[in-house]
Write a protein that holds these residues in place. Structure first.
Motif, mmCIF file in Angstrom:
data_model
loop_
_atom_site.group_PDB
_atom_site.id
_atom_site.type_symbol
_atom_site.label_atom_id
_atom_site.label_comp_id
_atom_site.label_asym_id
_atom_site.label_seq_id
_atom_site.Cartn_x
_atom_site.Cartn_y
_atom_site.Cartn_z
ATOM 1 N N LEU A 3 -0.763 50.791 -26.569
ATOM 2 C CA LEU A 3 -1.654 49.674 -26.863
ATOM 3 C C LEU A 3 -2.394 49.230 -25.610
ATOM 4 C CD1 LEU A 3 -2.858 47.346 -28.502
ATOM 5 C CD2 LEU A 3 -0.709 46.085 -28.111
ATOM 6 N N ASN A 4 -1.681 49.094 -24.493
ATOM 7 C CA ASN A 4 -2.341 48.589 -23.285
ATOM 8 C C ASN A 4 -3.295 49.606 -22.676
ATOM 9 O OD1 ASN A 4 -1.474 45.729 -22.494
ATOM 10 N ND2 ASN A 4 0.451 46.662 -23.163
ATOM 11 N N ASP A 5 -3.038 50.890 -22.877
ATOM 12 C CA ASP A 5 -4.023 51.897 -22.474
ATOM 13 C C ASP A 5 -5.298 51.737 -23.301
ATOM 14 O OD1 ASP A 5 -2.405 52.986 -20.538
ATOM 15 O OD2 ASP A 5 -1.696 54.643 -21.793
ATOM 16 N N GLU A 6 -5.124 51.505 -24.592
ATOM 17 C CA GLU A 6 -6.257 51.289 -25.478
ATOM 18 C C GLU A 6 -7.035 50.036 -25.073
ATOM 19 O OE1 GLU A 6 -7.027 51.364 -30.323
ATOM 20 O OE2 GLU A 6 -5.039 50.911 -29.539
ATOM 21 N N LEU A 7 -6.316 48.968 -24.748
ATOM 22 C CA LEU A 7 -6.955 47.722 -24.325
ATOM 23 C C LEU A 7 -7.715 47.906 -23.010
ATOM 24 C CD1 LEU A 7 -4.098 45.191 -25.153
ATOM 25 C CD2 LEU A 7 -6.264 45.447 -26.372
ATOM 26 N N THR A 8 -7.134 48.644 -22.084
ATOM 27 C CA THR A 8 -7.794 48.892 -20.801
ATOM 28 C C THR A 8 -9.080 49.692 -20.994
ATOM 29 O OG1 THR A 8 -5.697 48.817 -19.590
ATOM 30 C CG2 THR A 8 -7.534 49.951 -18.529
ATOM 31 N N ALA A 9 -9.030 50.687 -21.857
ATOM 32 C CA ALA A 9 -10.218 51.495 -22.120
ATOM 33 C C ALA A 9 -11.315 50.642 -22.762
ATOM 34 C CB ALA A 9 -9.863 52.670 -23.025
ATOM 35 N N PHE A 10 -10.914 49.777 -23.671
ATOM 36 C CA PHE A 10 -11.893 48.890 -24.316
ATOM 37 C C PHE A 10 -12.513 47.944 -23.285
ATOM 38 C CE2 PHE A 10 -12.895 44.812 -26.297
ATOM 39 C CZ PHE A 10 -13.819 45.219 -27.261
ATOM 40 N N PHE A 11 -11.679 47.366 -22.437
ATOM 41 C CA PHE A 11 -12.162 46.445 -21.406
ATOM 42 C C PHE A 11 -13.176 47.134 -20.493
ATOM 43 C CE2 PHE A 11 -11.779 44.920 -17.035
ATOM 44 C CZ PHE A 11 -12.087 43.579 -17.189
ATOM 45 N N ARG A 12 -12.859 48.345 -20.067
ATOM 46 C CA ARG A 12 -13.745 49.057 -19.137
ATOM 47 C C ARG A 12 -15.090 49.386 -19.785
ATOM 48 N NH1 ARG A 12 -9.133 53.085 -16.523
ATOM 49 N NH2 ARG A 12 -8.268 51.545 -15.062
ATOM 50 N N LEU A 14 -16.452 47.517 -22.312
ATOM 51 C CA LEU A 14 -17.126 46.269 -22.667
ATOM 52 C C LEU A 14 -17.625 45.501 -21.453
ATOM 53 C CD1 LEU A 14 -17.800 44.016 -24.805
ATOM 54 C CD2 LEU A 14 -15.508 43.108 -24.353
ATOM 55 N N TYR A 15 -16.851 45.499 -20.385
ATOM 56 C CA TYR A 15 -17.105 44.573 -19.279
ATOM 57 C C TYR A 15 -18.490 44.711 -18.660
ATOM 58 C CZ TYR A 15 -15.321 41.102 -16.024
ATOM 59 O OH TYR A 15 -15.110 39.937 -15.338
ATOM 60 N N PRO A 16 -18.987 45.931 -18.464
ATOM 61 C CA PRO A 16 -20.334 46.042 -17.867
ATOM 62 C C PRO A 16 -21.436 45.452 -18.743
ATOM 63 C CG PRO A 16 -19.135 48.115 -17.676
ATOM 64 C CD PRO A 16 -18.348 47.247 -18.601
ATOM 65 N N GLU A 17 -21.160 45.269 -20.038
ATOM 66 C CA GLU A 17 -22.164 44.720 -20.949
ATOM 67 C C GLU A 17 -22.244 43.199 -20.875
ATOM 68 O OE1 GLU A 17 -24.078 46.885 -22.575
ATOM 69 O OE2 GLU A 17 -22.881 48.483 -21.641
ATOM 70 N N ILE A 18 -21.256 42.558 -20.264
ATOM 71 C CA ILE A 18 -21.229 41.100 -20.164
ATOM 72 C C ILE A 18 -22.119 40.662 -19.005
ATOM 73 C CG2 ILE A 18 -19.753 39.086 -19.770
ATOM 74 C CD1 ILE A 18 -17.429 40.698 -20.915
ATOM 75 N N PRO A 19 -22.968 39.663 -19.196
ATOM 76 C CA PRO A 19 -23.835 39.202 -18.095
ATOM 77 C C PRO A 19 -23.028 38.826 -16.857
ATOM 78 C CG PRO A 19 -24.510 38.222 -20.180
ATOM 79 C CD PRO A 19 -23.226 38.950 -20.455
ATOM 80 N N ALA A 20 -23.604 39.080 -15.698
ATOM 81 C CA ALA A 20 -22.885 38.880 -14.435
ATOM 82 C C ALA A 20 -22.410 37.448 -14.263
ATOM 83 C CB ALA A 20 -23.770 39.294 -13.264
ATOM 84 N N ALA A 21 -23.244 36.480 -14.627
ATOM 85 C CA ALA A 21 -22.852 35.078 -14.466
ATOM 86 C C ALA A 21 -21.653 34.744 -15.338
ATOM 87 C CB ALA A 21 -24.035 34.169 -14.812
#
Length: 215
Positions: A3-12, A14-21
């Protein structure tokens, strides 16, 4: 994949798509919550699980005493259906409901969402375990998990369209730290996972190992 491998992959992904601020606000709030000692203030292994009486997604009331009368309980606190990490975790737990039942235990999930939101979530993911509504996080507070979002993070969540004012029944700022407990029939907490990092969750395999240890 765990599960946590899956969560880490999702985070990686998604995160660049979030605005920097927004990322800066989220990172700072995460550091502050971790440094606050919130996880250490939560109930821990060896403590007696606080009693609760909460409404289900279908309008019934379920108590910890009722659950424990039938066997051990796996109790998981999640932030809400708006949180993708919570959705991953709940789906992973759903996949283990048979194994949990084989240990004579019951799984129950708690969030600050109104029952209608819990029902929508349960139907979307075909959840077969109870999903309870803890409006205002009163039960989460008893477990030492409740905290208030800082103003800037609340504004970021508003900008994402999470609408916590509505889905949390007028309590938009208060959330639980995600946590999972294995509670023995005498209400003693035998295993706990508590992490202020909402992108990390209890591994189902660890939950099953904790249930094994009860016997």
């Amino acid at each position: 994949m765990s599960l946590n491998d899956e969560l880490t992959a999702f985070f990686r992904a998604l995160y660049p798509e979030i605005p920097a601020a927004a990322r800066e606000v989220m990172e700072r709030a995460g550091r502050d919550l971790a440094a606050s000692g919130q996880a250490d203030r939560a109930v821990q292994v060896g403590d007696t699980a606080p009693h609760f009486s909460l409404p289900t997604a279908t309008g019934e009331t379920l108590t910890l005493d009722t659950l424990l009368s039938a066997g051990p309980v796996v109790l998981t606190f999640y932030r809400g259906a708006w949180c993708p990490y919570c959705n991953f975790a709940l789906r992973a737990l759903q996949e283990q409901t048979g194994a949990i039942a084989a240990h004579g235990a019951q799984l129950v999930a708690v969030s600050p969402q109104i029952p209608d939101e819990s029902l929508t979530l349960a139907e979307k993911h075909a959840l077969t375990f109870p999903v309870l509504s803890d409006l205002g996080c009163d039960t989460a507070k008893q477990y030492g998990l409740s905290f208030d979002l800082p103003d800037d993070l609340a504004a970021v969540y508003d900008s994402f369209g999470f609408d916590l004012q509505r889905v949390n029944g007028g309590h938009p700022r208060t959330l639980p730290v995600p946590a999972t407990y294995v509670i023995d029939r005498d209400a003693t907490i035998r295993w706990a996972f508590i992490d202020t990092d909402y992108t990390a969750r209890a591994e189902p395999s660890d939950i099953l190992a904790a249930l094994d240890a009860l016997h």
